[in-house]
Design an enzyme around this catalytic site. Structure first.
Site, mmCIF file in Angstrom:
data_model
loop_
_atom_site.group_PDB
_atom_site.id
_atom_site.type_symbol
_atom_site.label_atom_id
_atom_site.label_comp_id
_atom_site.label_asym_id
_atom_site.label_seq_id
_atom_site.Cartn_x
_atom_site.Cartn_y
_atom_site.Cartn_z
ATOM 1 N N LYS A 30 67.119 90.744 29.477
ATOM 2 C CA LYS A 30 68.481 90.923 29.001
ATOM 3 C C LYS A 30 68.409 91.718 27.717
ATOM 4 C CE LYS A 30 69.993 86.832 28.538
ATOM 5 N NZ LYS A 30 70.963 85.771 28.321
ATOM 6 N N MET A 70 69.170 91.169 15.463
ATOM 7 C CA MET A 70 70.026 90.349 16.330
ATOM 8 C C MET A 70 70.958 89.446 15.529
ATOM 9 S SD MET A 70 67.281 89.315 19.300
ATOM 10 C CE MET A 70 65.785 89.329 18.325
ATOM 11 N N ASP A 113 62.861 97.062 29.456
ATOM 12 C CA ASP A 113 63.996 96.329 28.887
ATOM 13 C C ASP A 113 65.274 97.139 28.997
ATOM 14 O OD1 ASP A 113 62.357 94.332 28.077
ATOM 15 O OD2 ASP A 113 62.311 94.902 25.968
HETATM 16 C C1 LIG Z 1 65.079 91.744 21.302
HETATM 17 S S1 LIG Z 1 65.075 92.570 19.749
HETATM 18 C C2 LIG Z 1 63.723 93.670 20.006
HETATM 19 C C3 LIG Z 1 63.217 94.317 18.749
HETATM 20 C C4 LIG Z 1 62.160 95.370 19.041
HETATM 21 N N1 LIG Z 1 60.965 94.782 19.597
HETATM 22 C C5 LIG Z 1 61.801 96.194 17.796
HETATM 23 O O1 LIG Z 1 60.644 96.139 17.357
HETATM 24 O O2 LIG Z 1 62.684 96.898 17.273
HETATM 25 C C6 LIG Z 1 66.490 93.600 19.846
HETATM 26 C C7 LIG Z 1 67.120 93.845 18.492
HETATM 27 O O3 LIG Z 1 66.410 94.851 17.791
HETATM 28 C C8 LIG Z 1 67.307 95.589 16.983
HETATM 29 N N2 LIG Z 1 67.287 97.001 17.425
HETATM 30 C C9 LIG Z 1 66.618 97.508 18.461
HETATM 31 N N3 LIG Z 1 66.774 98.852 18.533
HETATM 32 C C10 LIG Z 1 67.569 99.189 17.489
HETATM 33 C C11 LIG Z 1 68.092 100.430 17.002
HETATM 34 N N4 LIG Z 1 67.800 101.584 17.584
HETATM 35 N N5 LIG Z 1 68.881 100.385 15.899
HETATM 36 C C12 LIG Z 1 69.151 99.237 15.269
HETATM 37 N N6 LIG Z 1 68.692 98.032 15.683
HETATM 38 C C13 LIG Z 1 67.905 98.020 16.785
HETATM 39 C C14 LIG Z 1 68.679 94.945 17.153
HETATM 40 O O4 LIG Z 1 68.819 93.949 16.164
HETATM 41 C C15 LIG Z 1 68.538 94.342 18.534
HETATM 42 O O5 LIG Z 1 69.481 93.297 18.745
#
Ligand SMILES: C[S@@+](CC[C@H](N)C(=O)[O-])C[C@H]1O[C@@H](n2cnc3c(N)ncnc32)[C@H](O)[C@@H]1O
Length: 254
Positions: A55, A168, A34
């Protein structure tokens, strides 16, 4: 015939991967990853072909179908195929579509968990999401809904839990506030926005739900979650001590 491993890359720091994830990356023939996966995580697979897919906030269905096909094709050519997903693969990551498509193609799949953003945020804040006496339930929700899903279910679930972690949602703060208050959440409830949790550039801003749009304007363009609930009260009060007296926040029990 190869096997596809759906591997959690965690919040971004390479040393937060599981030992199993690191072992698989070192063995991988090919890695599909990703956009949120950091370069130093990919460096753990120097021998592998690397292919960026998806994306930043999840691929839409046509490209998801293409990813599914590429994974199945890769498994026909390589013994170890790693599909590396940010955080934990099983949360908001379209893992089920990939698992189902691979199963239909007769390809073996194994999932390797990772540290999800909600728990990375809790770690960065030094705030337990289930602080004893304050919170006994946590939900992970997103306002991003797919076709046919109720646009209200996430806010209903968030309002019913002691602590809600919203994925998100930072880019649509006004809509988030409207949805939560529309489901009975008090606008004075503490919120903490955490950007780049457990990554370089980690940033957080605390206040109340009513402040969320202003807090969100202070963030950069990194991924962010919003922690909503009484567990964030100390941070909210520290950020805006003036709130302590005039705006006595209604205690949980929503
Ligand atoms: C498509 S989702 C995937 C989530 C992922 N599978 C998880 O378990 O964290 C992507 C969202 O996860 C959150 N996210 C992912 N990494 C992050 C980080 N290091 N800090 C804060 N939010 C994060 C944000 O809300 C971002 O828009």
């Amino acid at each position: 015939v190869g096997k596809v491993y759906l591997v959690g890359a965690g919040p971004g720091a390479a040393d937060l991967l599981t030992v199993r994830a690191v072992r698989l990356l070192a063995m991988a023939d090919i890695v599909f990853h990703d956009a949120l996966v950091q370069p130093d995580v990919l460096d753990l697979a120097p021998q592998a072909e690397k292919i960026a897919v998806g994306k930043r906030c999840g691929a839409h269905s046509t490209s998801q179908r293409f990813i599914n096909k590429r994974l199945a094709d890769a498994a026909a050519r390589h013994p170890v195929v790693v599909r590396l997903k940010g955080g934990d693969p099983m949360l908001f990551g379209r893992a089920q579509e990939e698992i189902d498509a691979l199963a239909a193609a007769g390809v073996d799949v194994e999932v390797v968990p990772g540290v999800t953003a909600a728990l990375a945020a809790a770690a960065d804040l030094n705030v337990s999401l289930t602080r004893r006496g304050v919170a006994r339930s946590v939900v992970m929700v997103t306002p991003r809904v797919g076709e046919g899903e109720s646009p209200h279910a996430w806010a209903r679930a968030a309002a019913a839990a002691d602590t809600a972690v919203i994925y998100m949602g930072a880019g649509e703060a006004d809509a988030v506030v409207a949805a939560l208050t529309g489901h009975g959440m008090n606008a004075d409830i503490p919120v903490v926005l955490v950007e780049n949790a457990c990554r370089p550039g980690s940033f957080h801003a605390a206040g109340t739900l009513a402040d969320l749009a202003a807090l969100s304007r202070r963030r950069g363009d990194g991924p962010a979650v919003i922690v909503v609930g009484e567990v964030g009260r100390a941070l909210a009060l520290a950020a805006a001590p003036a709130f302590a007296e005039p705006r006595r926040i209604a205690v949980a029990g929503r």
